[in-house]
Each structure stands twice: as C-alpha cells, then as structure tokens.
Design an enzyme around this catalytic site. Structure first.
Site, PDB file in Angstrom:
ATOM      1  N   THR A 172      -1.828  -3.373  -2.193  1.00  0.00           N
ATOM      2  CA  THR A 172      -0.738  -4.324  -2.366  1.00  0.00           C
ATOM      3  C   THR A 172      -0.917  -5.520  -1.437  1.00  0.00           C
ATOM      4  O   THR A 172      -1.471  -5.392  -0.355  1.00  0.00           O
ATOM      5  CB  THR A 172       0.576  -3.601  -2.030  1.00  0.00           C
ATOM      6  OG1 THR A 172       0.741  -2.519  -2.934  1.00  0.00           O
ATOM      7  CG2 THR A 172       1.771  -4.527  -2.111  1.00  0.00           C
ATOM      8  N   ARG A 200       4.463   3.797 -14.664  1.00  0.00           N
ATOM      9  CA  ARG A 200       4.761   4.051 -13.250  1.00  0.00           C
ATOM     10  C   ARG A 200       5.021   2.751 -12.491  1.00  0.00           C
ATOM     11  O   ARG A 200       4.322   1.767 -12.640  1.00  0.00           O
ATOM     12  CB  ARG A 200       3.603   4.806 -12.619  1.00  0.00           C
ATOM     13  CG  ARG A 200       3.783   5.128 -11.124  1.00  0.00           C
ATOM     14  CD  ARG A 200       3.148   4.096 -10.221  1.00  0.00           C
ATOM     15  NE  ARG A 200       3.252   4.467  -8.800  1.00  0.00           N
ATOM     16  CZ  ARG A 200       2.908   3.667  -7.799  1.00  0.00           C
ATOM     17  NH1 ARG A 200       2.464   2.462  -8.046  1.00  0.00           N
ATOM     18  NH2 ARG A 200       3.026   4.074  -6.546  1.00  0.00           N
ATOM     19  N   GLY A 202       5.863   1.442  -8.442  1.00  0.00           N
ATOM     20  CA  GLY A 202       5.888   1.832  -7.040  1.00  0.00           C
ATOM     21  C   GLY A 202       6.999   1.146  -6.276  1.00  0.00           C
ATOM     22  O   GLY A 202       7.995   0.682  -6.843  1.00  0.00           O
ATOM     23  N   ASP A 203       6.817   1.039  -4.974  1.00  0.00           N
ATOM     24  CA  ASP A 203       7.878   0.519  -4.115  1.00  0.00           C
ATOM     25  C   ASP A 203       7.944  -1.008  -4.071  1.00  0.00           C
ATOM     26  O   ASP A 203       8.985  -1.567  -3.725  1.00  0.00           O
ATOM     27  CB  ASP A 203       7.690   1.042  -2.688  1.00  0.00           C
ATOM     28  CG  ASP A 203       6.392   0.539  -2.058  1.00  0.00           C
ATOM     29  OD1 ASP A 203       5.323   0.737  -2.669  1.00  0.00           O
ATOM     30  OD2 ASP A 203       6.443  -0.048  -0.967  1.00  0.00           O
ATOM     31  N   GLY A 226       3.402   4.327  -2.711  1.00  0.00           N
ATOM     32  CA  GLY A 226       4.704   3.813  -3.097  1.00  0.00           C
ATOM     33  C   GLY A 226       5.798   4.842  -3.251  1.00  0.00           C
ATOM     34  O   GLY A 226       6.952   4.592  -2.883  1.00  0.00           O
TER      35      GLY A 226
END
Length: 304
Positions: A172, A200, A202-203, A226
């Site tokens: 990221t 999916r 993630g964070d 994440g």
C-alpha cells in the site's frame, strides 16, 4: 498561519526481504520515494494545503510501477486489478473513499472527488467506476497496470493458494501531512492482496482503520495485513489514545502497534501530529518510507 509543516509518505510494509535488494534496487526505490516526497513538500513549502500535498505525493506513487497502487497494483484472482483508496481532511473530518475500482489511473483522485463532490464517504465497484467516469477522470487499459513483477507474483501465489502466508505482497502507499495553517490530512491507496477473491477490501479505504485525520490529534496512513488493521481500528485508535489518554504520538503509535501484534498483525504506519511530529513504526522486516520537516531535514529509508 504558524509556518510549521511536515509530510511523511510510505510505499508499503510487509514481505520485504533485505537479501533481495541490491544497491541498485534500493537506489531506485529511494529515488521514487524522494520524488513523491519532494512533490508534496513543494506544495507545503509554498503555503499549499495538506490535502493537495498528500494527493500529489500519492499520485506520484500510484504512477510508479514499483508500488502496489495504481500502475504497479497486484493482480486479483480474476487476473485484473481492483483498487482501493481513501483521503481525509483533519480540519472538517470530511472523508472520501473508493473500493474495488478498476480502470482508472488515480484512485486517490477519485476518492477526493467522493469527499468533495458527493454526500457519501465510500463508493465501491461499478458504482465507483461510474462516478469516476462521470467526473471525467483518466481511464487506462488493462496493460497500463501490467508489470512483470506483479504478474510473476500472481502466478506464484496461484501455485500456493492454500498457503495464506505465502508472499502476500503488502505494498500500500500513503501520505500524511501538516500544512502551514495547522491542518492535517491523510491518504492511502492500494491494489490490495495478490490473488484476492470475492471483492475483498482491506483497511485502506476504511476510515478509522487504514486512514484517519483529525486536527485535534493526528493523521495516520497504514499498510500491511488489512484484516488485522480493520479488527484493531488502528488509525482511529492512535487518535483516541492521544485525545482521551493524552499520550504522545510516539507512545500512541507504539501502543497501537502492540495491540496489532497481539492478534498477529503485520505491517506499519506513518503518523503526524498537530505539532508536526512524525512516527513511522513497523513490525515487518522493512517499510518503504520517507518524511520531511520545516527545517529541511529529509529522511528516506526501507529497512532499519
């Protein structure tokens, strides 16, 4: 205006193996980090807004094939690229995010438009793409996002799909900044996990987990596993530790990373407080990171 400003950026933490980095490769990554950092720093030096500085820095990282965002994003299970991004204004607590968007060069640019031009915070999938198209953002064909490195990582992951620990390729990108007006902001952009399935997310686009900014406390951008960052609500946790327990930025980051470690979470983060202090902790082998202060001091590192 207090004339204090600072900026930090990251290009991901996770499966970085020092032995795979020749001096030439290290130099290439450091050059890319420096270029992105300087682009954001230039805006802050000239009295620009933190939002503009970090969007510019993140766009530089999205356009670089070395990082898992934008052009260098990893492949998903369908052989495509599904991108997430978020941005947040610490002055107003306004935020914008996109999840699962495909075919656009700069997800962070789209996320900012969500923040500034809609009443929503998070748009996903086809809806996010429709919005980006309506706003006239630059589109790109699939080959724009292709890199040999990511393709081979994807094939390797497919061969080891039952081993969830096999080369998850965190990467990221993100930025946090404080401008001369005392305004904080945070932004994060990612291609997610290699070979990810079922849409999916993630964070990174989850406000409070991977991205958060509040002028009263700090701005945070996270990178790593994440699912664990979501469960620990890491970015907001750091802000809360400062606001409610009066911890310093250093202690708040350390406490949040300890909580992450307790549930076997791996990764790192960059954070900046309202006085321009910066922290860049991680618990993996390395994290691409860089920062710059009002004094002119610049720090660019990958490992220790």
């Amino acid at each position: 205006m207090n004339d204090q400003f600072a900026i930090a950026i990251h290009g991901g933490a996770g499966t970085l193996h020092r032995e795979r980095f020749s001096p030439d490769v290290v130099q290439q990554y450091e050059k890319a980090l420096r270029q992105a950092l300087q682009a954001g720093l230039h805006i802050l030096q000239n009295g620009g807004r933190s939002l503009d500085a970090l969007e510019t820095a993140v766009r530089e990282l999205e356009e670089c094939p070395f990082f898992n965002a934008g052009r260098g994003a990893v492949f998903n299970a369908d052989g495509g690229h599904s991108l997430d991004a978020a941005i947040m204004d610490g002055r107003t607590l306004a935020a914008g995010a996109v999840a699962g968007i495909s075919g656009f060069k700069s997800p962070i640019q789209v996320a900012r438009a969500v923040m500034e031009k809609t009443r929503y915070v998070l748009l996903s999938g086809q809806g996010a793409a429709d919005f980006a198209r309506d706003q006239g953002f630059e589109e790109a064909a699939a080959d724009y996002f292709y890199t040999d490195l990511r393709y081979h990582q994807w094939k390797k992951k497919q061969e080891n799909e039952l081993d969830e620990s096999a080369d998850l390729n965190f990467g990221t990108v993100g930025a946090v900044a404080l401008d001369k007006n005392g305004n904080l902001a945070a932004a994060t952009s990612t291609g997610g996990l290699t070979n990810k399935r079922y849409g999916r997310v993630g964070d990174s686009p989850i406000i409070g987990s991977g991205t958060y900014a509040n002028n009263n406390t700090c701005a945070v951008s996270c990178t790593g596993d994440g699912e664990h960052f979501i469960r620990s609500v890491v970015a907001y946790d750091i802000s809360c530790l400062i606001e409610y327990k009066q911890l310093t930025l250093r202690d708040a980051c350390a406490f949040a990373m300890q909580r992450l470690q307790k549930i076997d979470g791996t990764g790192g983060l960059i954070a900046i407080d309202r006085w321009g202090n910066i922290q860049m902790p991680y618990n993996s082998e390395g994290m691409y990171r860089a920062c710059a202060y009002t004094s002119g001091e610049i720090e660019i590192k990958i490992f220790e």
